[in-house]
Design an enzyme around this catalytic site. Structure first.
Site, PDB file in Angstrom:
ATOM      1  CE  LYS A  34      -8.786   6.516   3.889  1.00  9.72           C
ATOM      2  NZ  LYS A  34      -8.196   7.821   3.618  1.00  9.72           N
ATOM      3  CB  THR A  41      -4.659  14.032   9.974  1.00 17.69           C
ATOM      4  OG1 THR A  41      -5.726  13.232   9.473  1.00 17.69           O
ATOM      5  CG2 THR A  41      -4.967  15.499   9.792  1.00 17.69           C
ATOM      6  CB  VAL A 237     -19.287  32.408   4.940  1.00 16.99           C
ATOM      7  CG1 VAL A 237     -19.151  32.417   3.418  1.00 16.99           C
ATOM      8  CG2 VAL A 237     -18.222  33.308   5.566  1.00 16.99           C
ATOM      9  N   GLY A 272     -13.748  23.042  11.414  1.00 20.13           N
ATOM     10  CA  GLY A 272     -13.605  21.876  12.282  1.00 20.13           C
ATOM     11  C   GLY A 272     -13.387  20.606  11.482  1.00 20.13           C
ATOM     12  CG  LEU A 320      -6.036  18.314  20.865  1.00 23.12           C
ATOM     13  CD1 LEU A 320      -5.975  18.704  22.336  1.00 23.12           C
ATOM     14  CD2 LEU A 320      -5.380  19.391  19.987  1.00 23.12           C
ATOM     15  CG  HIS A 445      16.580  34.898  37.467  1.00 24.96           C
ATOM     16  ND1 HIS A 445      15.435  35.599  37.162  1.00 24.96           N
ATOM     17  CD2 HIS A 445      17.617  35.764  37.365  1.00 24.96           C
ATOM     18  CE1 HIS A 445      15.763  36.856  36.904  1.00 24.96           C
ATOM     19  NE2 HIS A 445      17.084  36.987  37.012  1.00 24.96           N
TER      20      HIS A 445
HETATM   21  C1  LIG Z   1      -3.925  21.624   9.796  1.00 19.72           C
HETATM   22  C2  LIG Z   1      -3.991  20.806  11.060  1.00 19.72           C
HETATM   23  C3  LIG Z   1      -3.132  21.104  12.107  1.00 19.72           C
HETATM   24  C4  LIG Z   1      -3.162  20.346  13.268  1.00 19.72           C
HETATM   25  N1  LIG Z   1      -2.304  20.669  14.263  1.00 19.72           N
HETATM   26  C5  LIG Z   1      -2.311  19.958  15.402  1.00 19.72           C
HETATM   27  C6  LIG Z   1      -1.394  20.244  16.436  1.00 19.72           C
HETATM   28  O1  LIG Z   1      -0.559  21.148  16.330  1.00 19.72           O
HETATM   29  N2  LIG Z   1      -1.435  19.501  17.563  1.00 19.72           N
HETATM   30  C7  LIG Z   1      -2.346  18.485  17.719  1.00 19.72           C
HETATM   31  O2  LIG Z   1      -2.354  17.833  18.762  1.00 19.72           O
HETATM   32  N3  LIG Z   1      -3.227  18.180  16.745  1.00 19.72           N
HETATM   33  C8  LIG Z   1      -3.222  18.884  15.597  1.00 19.72           C
HETATM   34  N4  LIG Z   1      -4.096  18.556  14.599  1.00 19.72           N
HETATM   35  C9  LIG Z   1      -5.033  17.435  14.828  1.00 19.72           C
HETATM   36  C10 LIG Z   1      -4.322  16.088  14.644  1.00 19.72           C
HETATM   37  O3  LIG Z   1      -3.784  16.028  13.355  1.00 19.72           O
HETATM   38  C11 LIG Z   1      -5.290  14.947  14.884  1.00 19.72           C
HETATM   39  O4  LIG Z   1      -5.897  15.099  16.150  1.00 19.72           O
HETATM   40  C12 LIG Z   1      -4.576  13.610  14.845  1.00 19.72           C
HETATM   41  O5  LIG Z   1      -3.940  13.403  13.612  1.00 19.72           O
HETATM   42  C13 LIG Z   1      -5.565  12.463  15.090  1.00 19.72           C
HETATM   43  O6  LIG Z   1      -4.877  11.259  15.057  1.00 19.72           O
HETATM   44  P1  LIG Z   1      -5.592   9.888  14.670  1.00 19.72           P
HETATM   45  O7  LIG Z   1      -4.545   8.844  14.820  1.00 19.72           O
HETATM   46  O8  LIG Z   1      -6.846   9.735  15.428  1.00 19.72           O
HETATM   47  O9  LIG Z   1      -6.041  10.029  13.148  1.00 19.72           O
HETATM   48  P2  LIG Z   1      -5.316  10.556  11.806  1.00 19.72           P
HETATM   49  O10 LIG Z   1      -4.043  11.237  12.082  1.00 19.72           O
HETATM   50  O11 LIG Z   1      -6.373  11.298  11.074  1.00 19.72           O
HETATM   51  O12 LIG Z   1      -4.968   9.234  11.049  1.00 19.72           O
HETATM   52  C14 LIG Z   1      -5.931   8.368  10.560  1.00 19.72           C
HETATM   53  C15 LIG Z   1      -5.312   7.504   9.493  1.00 19.72           C
HETATM   54  O13 LIG Z   1      -6.216   6.456   9.168  1.00 19.72           O
HETATM   55  C16 LIG Z   1      -6.161   6.213   7.768  1.00 19.72           C
HETATM   56  N5  LIG Z   1      -7.403   5.529   7.389  1.00 19.72           N
HETATM   57  C17 LIG Z   1      -8.674   6.000   7.476  1.00 19.72           C
HETATM   58  N6  LIG Z   1      -9.544   5.055   7.071  1.00 19.72           N
HETATM   59  C18 LIG Z   1      -8.816   3.984   6.720  1.00 19.72           C
HETATM   60  C19 LIG Z   1      -9.148   2.694   6.231  1.00 19.72           C
HETATM   61  N7  LIG Z   1     -10.416   2.290   6.047  1.00 19.72           N
HETATM   62  N8  LIG Z   1      -8.141   1.838   5.954  1.00 19.72           N
HETATM   63  C20 LIG Z   1      -6.841   2.203   6.134  1.00 19.72           C
HETATM   64  N9  LIG Z   1      -6.477   3.407   6.610  1.00 19.72           N
HETATM   65  C21 LIG Z   1      -7.455   4.279   6.911  1.00 19.72           C
HETATM   66  C22 LIG Z   1      -6.000   7.597   7.192  1.00 19.72           C
HETATM   67  O14 LIG Z   1      -5.475   7.516   5.879  1.00 19.72           O
HETATM   68  C23 LIG Z   1      -5.011   8.221   8.179  1.00 19.72           C
HETATM   69  O15 LIG Z   1      -3.703   7.987   7.793  1.00 19.72           O
HETATM   70  C24 LIG Z   1      -4.072  19.270  13.404  1.00 19.72           C
HETATM   71  C25 LIG Z   1      -4.928  18.951  12.354  1.00 19.72           C
HETATM   72  C26 LIG Z   1      -4.878  19.705  11.194  1.00 19.72           C
HETATM   73  C27 LIG Z   1      -5.798  19.326  10.057  1.00 19.72           C
END
Ligand SMILES: Cc1cc2nc3c(=O)[nH]c(=O)nc-3n(C[C@H](O)[C@H](O)[C@H](O)COP(=O)(O)OP(=O)(O)OC[C@H]3O[C@@H](n4cnc5c(N)ncnc54)[C@H](O)[C@@H]3O)c2cc1C
Length: 466
Positions: A34, A41, A237, A272, A320, A445
């Site tokens: 979407k 993320t 807070v 979180g 993660l 080393h």
């Molecule tokens: C600031 C920040 C820093 C982070 N740093 C790290 C890090 O250094 N190392 C690490 O391992 N993790 C990190 N994370 C966590 C990591 O980003 C997430 O664990 C990871 O992105 C999860 O992957 P995912 O594929 O489950 O979901 P996401 O990456 O959240 O992707 C989900 C996708 O689904 C799409 N979507 C949702 N609903 C729909 C729908 N109905 N139709 C179509 N598309 C849809 C969304 O638009 C999104 O693109 C961080 C997170 C944040 C916020």
């Protein structure tokens, strides 16, 4: 109507990796996204932009404070925040393009729009008022997570920001108040601290980095305090007054008591993330959620509806990117009839600050609680030659091994490059290795990794350099 073997909803690290693995296994695959760009993320507002800003701000800090002592004389660095943000954006774009390329290379159809499950085997994709429905033998939900909000504190992404807003501030806040001493709060706090902000972190619990080894977290807090972080632990807070030019945050002890006011220019809410399932039609399709709003799955990632699976942040487990990726591979292999598997006992976690913090396996607290007898081997970077010559001696390596079998149960590191160093421990643990295996493995080393070998030797009380 287009028809597929697999439709993956969401293209974060879970979704796109699952799609690639399924295509490798011969399936006809489509992904639904979407957002305007692929990568979820992680690539757009998470791992990647935060690491770009951590790197750039660290260089800024080093140029100001570390170059001179090495005999590199430069004039005081000046911050050009728009260029730094541009650097960050280039990193995002490069990675997003990489995912576009992987979709093309693996002949995966990209369906742009919001996906909704109409039932087993049917996904509706809506974008700009038009909808299409596709048929599929299997569906993987990989819709990730969203920021968790605090009741009564409205995020406007300008003055009260989530991690997303904190990655794109237009100027360095004079005073940044962070709610939550978890990984994201401390990483983004580090970025803005290095760029000149005064940073105060308020945490509900009585410690930082909940879930990480307590001894490591304590040491990390001391190091951050030395860098200028201020912490208010065991504190909550309860409100933020936004009526004036300065934000007024009302804080009080977590257990209740007299409140006080903290002034800030920007408040970052980093308490979180929550699973994201909005608009997916899960209830109507019969896909059950657990009591924390996550998609309920069995050990093979299957939801309560046959042919529908879920992975990543939207299901239980650490939020993660690499956990989501490994689940993506595993579920694709399971759908293809293979034995996909994720070992949840060996998932590394890293905090990408300076110094870094990394861990894999059990913490000391977890072993105590489980009643497992263990031995500890520790080795400080002050006794590691490479760290000494580079004058980066903060931190230590801690290895926890089973007292009876010597099998390594947990490794925790605080120090520069800890995020890279943790993986030899992860490989060792995947193979059920012992501290002695690690201690008898020749390490180059001079490297910082020698501190891991020495900590393994210390488990048997025979470290050489200490
Ligand atoms: C600031 C920040 C820093 C982070 N740093 C790290 C890090 O250094 N190392 C690490 O391992 N993790 C990190 N994370 C966590 C990591 O980003 C997430 O664990 C990871 O992105 C999860 O992957 P995912 O594929 O489950 O979901 P996401 O990456 O959240 O992707 C989900 C996708 O689904 C799409 N979507 C949702 N609903 C729909 C729908 N109905 N139709 C179509 N598309 C849809 C969304 O638009 C999104 O693109 C961080 C997170 C944040 C916020």
């Amino acid at each position: 109507m287009a028809s597929y073997d697999l439709v993956v909803i969401g293209t974060g690290p879970g979704g796109y990796v699952c799609a690639v693995r399924a295509a490798q296994l011969g399936m006809k695959v489509a992904v639904v996204e979407k957002n305007p760009t692929l990568g979820g993320t992680c690539l757009n507002v998470g791992c990647m932009p935060s690491k770009a800003l951590l790197h750039a701000s660290e260089m800024f800090e080093e140029a100001a404070h570390s170059f001179a002592k090495m005999g590199v004389s430069v004039s005081a660095p000046k911050l050009d925040l728009p260029s730094m943000m541009n650097f960050k954006q280039q990193g995002i774009d490069g990675n997003v393009k990489g995912v576009d390329f992987l979709m093309k290379k693996n002949k995966i159809d990209v369906l742009k729009g919001a996906g909704k499950i109409l039932g087993a085997g049917k996904v509706e994709v809506s974008a700009n008022g038009s909808t299409q429905t596709v048929e599929t033998k299997n569906i993987v939900i990989a819709t990730g997570s969203d920021i968790a909000r605090l009741k009564g504190i409205e995020i406007d992404e300008k003055r009260i920001v989530s991690s997303t807003g904190a990655l794109s501030l237009e100027k360095v806040p004079e005073r940044l108040l962070i709610i939550g001493a978890g990984v994201i709060g401390l990483e983004l706090g580090s970025v803005w601290k290095r760029l000149g902000a005064e940073v105060m972190v308020v945490e509900f619990l009585d410690r930082i980095l909940p879930g990480m080894d307590g001894e490591i977290a304590k040491q990390f807090q001391r190091i951050l305090e030395k860098q200028g972080f201020a912490f208010k632990l065991g504190t909550k807070v309860t409100a933020v007054d936004t009526s004036g030019k300065t934000l007024l945050a009302k804080v009080e002890p977590a257990a209740g008591g007299a409140s006080e006011t903290i002034e800030a220019d920007v408040v970052l809410v980093a308490i979180g993330r929550v699973p994201f399932t909005d608009g997916l039609g899960l209830k109507e399709a019969g896909v059950a959620l657990d009591n924390r709003g996550r998609v309920q799955i069995d050990p093979h990632f299957a939801t309560t509806v046959k042919g529908i699976y879920a992975i990543g942040d939207v299901v239980a487990g650490p939020m993660l990117a690499h956990k989501a990726e490994d689940e993506g591979v595993a579920v694709a292999e399971i759908i293809a009839g293979q034995a996909g598997h994720v070992n949840y006992d060996v998932i590394p976690g890293v905090v990408y600050t300076t110094p870094e913090v990394s861990s894999v396996g059990k913490t000391e607290e977890e072993l105590k609680q489980a009643g497992i007898a263990y031995t500890v081997g520790k080795f400080p970077f002050t006794a590691n030659g490479r760290s000494k010559v580079n004058q980066t001696t903060e931190g230590f390596v801690k290895i926890l091994a089973d007292a009876k079998t010597d099998r390594v149960l947990g490794v925790h590191i605080i120090g520069r490059e800890a995020g890279e160093m943790i993986h030899e421990a992860a490989v060792l643990m995947e193979f059920g290795g012992s501290a002695e295996d690690l201690a008898r493995t020749c390490h180059a080393h001079p490297t910082r990794s020698e501190a891991i070998k020495e900590a393994a030797l210390a488990v048997g009380k025979r470290a050489i350099h200490m």
